[in-house]
Motif scaffolding. Structure first.
Motif, mmCIF file in Angstrom:
data_model
loop_
_atom_site.group_PDB
_atom_site.id
_atom_site.type_symbol
_atom_site.label_atom_id
_atom_site.label_comp_id
_atom_site.label_asym_id
_atom_site.label_seq_id
_atom_site.Cartn_x
_atom_site.Cartn_y
_atom_site.Cartn_z
ATOM 1 N N SER A 78 0.829 -1.210 0.000
ATOM 2 C CA SER A 78 0.000 0.000 0.000
ATOM 3 C C SER A 78 0.861 1.257 0.000
ATOM 4 O O SER A 78 0.571 2.233 -0.697
ATOM 5 C CB SER A 78 -0.929 0.010 1.223
ATOM 6 N N ASN A 105 0.899 3.597 -3.228
ATOM 7 C CA ASN A 105 0.071 4.733 -2.821
ATOM 8 C C ASN A 105 -1.430 4.479 -3.019
ATOM 9 O O ASN A 105 -2.173 5.355 -3.454
ATOM 10 C CB ASN A 105 0.488 6.001 -3.581
ATOM 11 N N GLU A 106 -1.856 3.287 -2.685
ATOM 12 C CA GLU A 106 -3.287 2.979 -2.690
ATOM 13 C C GLU A 106 -3.562 1.812 -1.755
ATOM 14 O O GLU A 106 -2.677 1.004 -1.478
ATOM 15 C CB GLU A 106 -3.784 2.660 -4.095
ATOM 16 N N LYS A 107 -4.767 1.763 -1.244
ATOM 17 C CA LYS A 107 -5.131 0.723 -0.296
ATOM 18 C C LYS A 107 -5.156 -0.633 -0.979
ATOM 19 O O LYS A 107 -5.750 -0.807 -2.037
ATOM 20 C CB LYS A 107 -6.511 1.022 0.320
ATOM 21 N N TYR A 117 -0.492 3.780 11.641
ATOM 22 C CA TYR A 117 -0.952 4.732 10.638
ATOM 23 C C TYR A 117 -2.437 4.531 10.382
ATOM 24 O O TYR A 117 -3.026 3.512 10.755
ATOM 25 C CB TYR A 117 -0.181 4.540 9.330
ATOM 26 N N THR A 118 -3.050 5.507 9.752
ATOM 27 C CA THR A 118 -4.434 5.392 9.312
ATOM 28 C C THR A 118 -4.468 5.601 7.805
ATOM 29 O O THR A 118 -3.725 6.417 7.266
ATOM 30 C CB THR A 118 -5.325 6.435 9.992
ATOM 31 N N GLY A 119 -5.342 4.860 7.134
ATOM 32 C CA GLY A 119 -5.417 4.981 5.680
ATOM 33 C C GLY A 119 -4.247 4.324 4.994
ATOM 34 O O GLY A 119 -3.881 3.185 5.307
ATOM 35 N N ILE A 120 -3.620 5.039 4.074
ATOM 36 C CA ILE A 120 -2.497 4.515 3.304
ATOM 37 C C ILE A 120 -1.195 5.011 3.932
ATOM 38 O O ILE A 120 -1.017 6.216 4.120
ATOM 39 C CB ILE A 120 -2.582 4.983 1.841
#
Length: 539
Positions: free
Chosen positions: A245, A249-251, A436-439
């Motif tokens: 990820s 740069n993406e989930k 971390y949160t998200g990506i």
């Protein structure tokens, strides 16, 4: 009409040629990369005879402007393959499975064996238009000139088949009245550049996908394949979802890790793009200046190494420069930033600044390529000069594996740090993702953790707390190590990064005529001096 850029590049190259005859001899316009593979017994003993008479082989291809570039030999344990007890197709199939073959059809894999299909040497087999060659040198006096000429001829002849050259008897376009690497005659005459190749053969050689320009800019199509190279070490096949990820740069959310890794490969390939003409001119200008500086300072190992470049879009790996196999991977962001002063009417000061900044980055990445193609040189540096300990038997933990960040320039975590006081205590540095949160963001969400190890026989085991969790420290907790190198704030998670940063700094000091590592702390002096000593010996 020739552009001003091209004129400037030509004048630089011409100047380098005039002022450095030795450089012209070493840096031929084309390069052919050869991975020697020495086959030995299943037990790792009694290797087949190997010889690399590089000067004589280069001489045979002199008129074609081709430099044979032999990588560090690797050893392959297979008794039947060594002794010609199995056929060549089976050897290739088995060696691919065993991870011995290098490159993606762009490197010659040269097996040294005792026999080919049961026949002993001197003889060889070169796959016509392919990237596999088998060499059996036979027995002889290694000090005898005729025997050495024979060895060079066998290699030059069989590689000729890789380059699609036929035997003279099978090719009416080549006269059979003079010696030739694909014909008859005395060995010394057949590798003599006066006779070795005809213009017709040279034209065929230059069309071979195995022959590369010394500075090679891969097209988008070529780069899409090359960026996935895992023939020198595993990378994609070990990635975990969180780091994927971060890199793309993406989930990424797959129930099957192999599907996630396949998607990572797809996205890495999708990031590759073409260099512009102006970018090629700028980077070529810098590399030619870099090579001149390297040779002026007797740093021939890097100067002779091929420059092979891939360009990617900025979203991949945060736009950070990195390497894979023999390739340097540059992002648009890096190219734009470091080449912003490239123009027709640069002043000498602007040229020097360009070479220092862009050249400093390029030699950093080129050292990473050398680290995987000449590994023993760096093992010597890390163990005998810097006191690291190498081991392929280090216990890890699922909590570490899931959150670690795989450094493409140092993908194998085989180095441990001995405690200077407690001889039974060791440290292992790993780069992990923070919470971390998200990506996760490249760099920003990374942190270095130090795990303590104990040694039992030849294995290293994690020390654990009362809850059986690995004990993790910060780099500040082992200040003896953090302060031991010239720049303690960059890349000290792995000696590959330490040496690359230090070599870049050393190279820039040569350009600027400044003292290398002048402002370092006293604790780093010993390792810096050792590094310079190693450079003078091995680079």
């Amino acid at each position: 009409m020739i552009s001003a850029f091209t004129k400037k590049l030509f004048l630089l190259c011409f100047s380098v040629f005039i002022t450095q005859i030795s450089m012209a001899q070493k840096l031929k316009p084309y390069i052919l990369i050869v991975q020697p593979i020495v086959v030995q017994s299943d037990e790792g003993t009694n290797p087949a005879s190997m010889a690399l008479p590089e000067k004589l082989v280069d001489r045979a291809y002199e008129k074609a402007g081709v430099d044979f570039y032999f990588l560090e030999p690797i050893y392959y344990n297979n008794t039947k393959a060594r002794d010609g007890k199995i056929n060549l197709d089976e050897i290739i199939k088995k060696s691919k499975k065993d991870g011995v073959i290098r490159g993606n059809g762009d490197i010659i894999n040269m097996f040294f064996v005792n026999a080919v299909d049961g026949n002993k040497g001197p003889l060889g087999r070169g796959m016509m238009g392919g990237n596999y060659t088998f060499i059996c040198l036979g027995e002889g006096n290694k000090n005898d000139t005729n025997f050495i000429n024979m060895q060079a001829f066998v290699i030059a002849h069989e590689v000729g088949h890789n380059l699609s050259l036929k035997h003279i008897v099978d090719d009416p376009n080549i006269p059979d009245t003079i010696p030739n690497i694909e014909g008859d005659g005395d060995f010394s005459e057949r590798i003599n550049p006066k006779y070795s190749l005809t213009d017709y053969q040279i034209d065929i050689i230059h069309k071979s996908p195995l022959v590369h320009p010394r500075i090679e800019f891969l097209s988008q199509k070529e780069g899409e394949v090359a960026i996935l190279d895992e023939t020198f070490e595993a990378y994609f096949s070990k990635l975990q979802e969180p780091e994927i990820s971060a890199f793309i740069n993406e989930k990424v959310d797959y129930t099957d890790i192999e599907a996630a890794r396949a998607y990572a490969r797809k996205r890495f390939s999708a990031a590759v793009t073409d260099f512009t003409t102006e970018e090629k001119e700028c980077i070529s200008f810098v590399i030619n200046r870099v090579n001149k500086a390297l040779i002026d300072n007797n740093l021939n190992t890097m100067a002779n190494h091929p420059w092979r470049l891939i360009k990617i879009e900025d979203w991949l790996c945060g736009g950070f420069a990195h390497t894979r196999g023999t390739y340097i991977i540059l992002s648009q962001r890096h190219i734009d930033y470091l080449s912003k002063n490239w123009k027709e009417d640069m002043t000498p000061e602007e040229e020097n600044e360009l070479v220092e900044k862009l050249g400093g980055l390029l030699v950093h990445e080129q050292l990473h390529s050398l680290q995987r193609t000449y590994k023993s040189k760096f093992v010597d540096l890390y163990t005998n000069y810097w006191n690291f300990v190498e081991s392929d038997n280090i216990e890890t933990d699922s909590s570490i594996q899931l959150m670690e960040v795989s450094n493409p320039d140092a993908p194998v975590a085989e180095w441990v740090i001995p405690d200077p006081i407690n001889k039974s205590k060791f440290y292992w540095v790993r780069t992990l993702l923070k919470d971390y949160t998200g990506i996760p963001v490249m760099g920003k969400d990374f942190t270095d953790k130090v795990f303590t190890l104990t040694k039992k026989q030849d294995a290293y085991y994690l020390q654990r707390d009362a809850n059986n969790n690995p004990i993790a420290l910060k780099l500040d907790d082992i200040s003896f190590y953090k302060n031991a190198f010239a720049d303690k704030n960059r890349g000290i998670d792995h000696p590959n990064e330490i040496s690359a940063y230090m070599f870049s700094d050393y190279f820039v000091s040569l350009l600027t005529k400044n003292k290398a590592f002048a402002n370092q702390k006293q604790e780093a002096v010993k390792n810096s001096n050792a590094f310079i000593e190693w450079i003078k010996k091995d680079m």
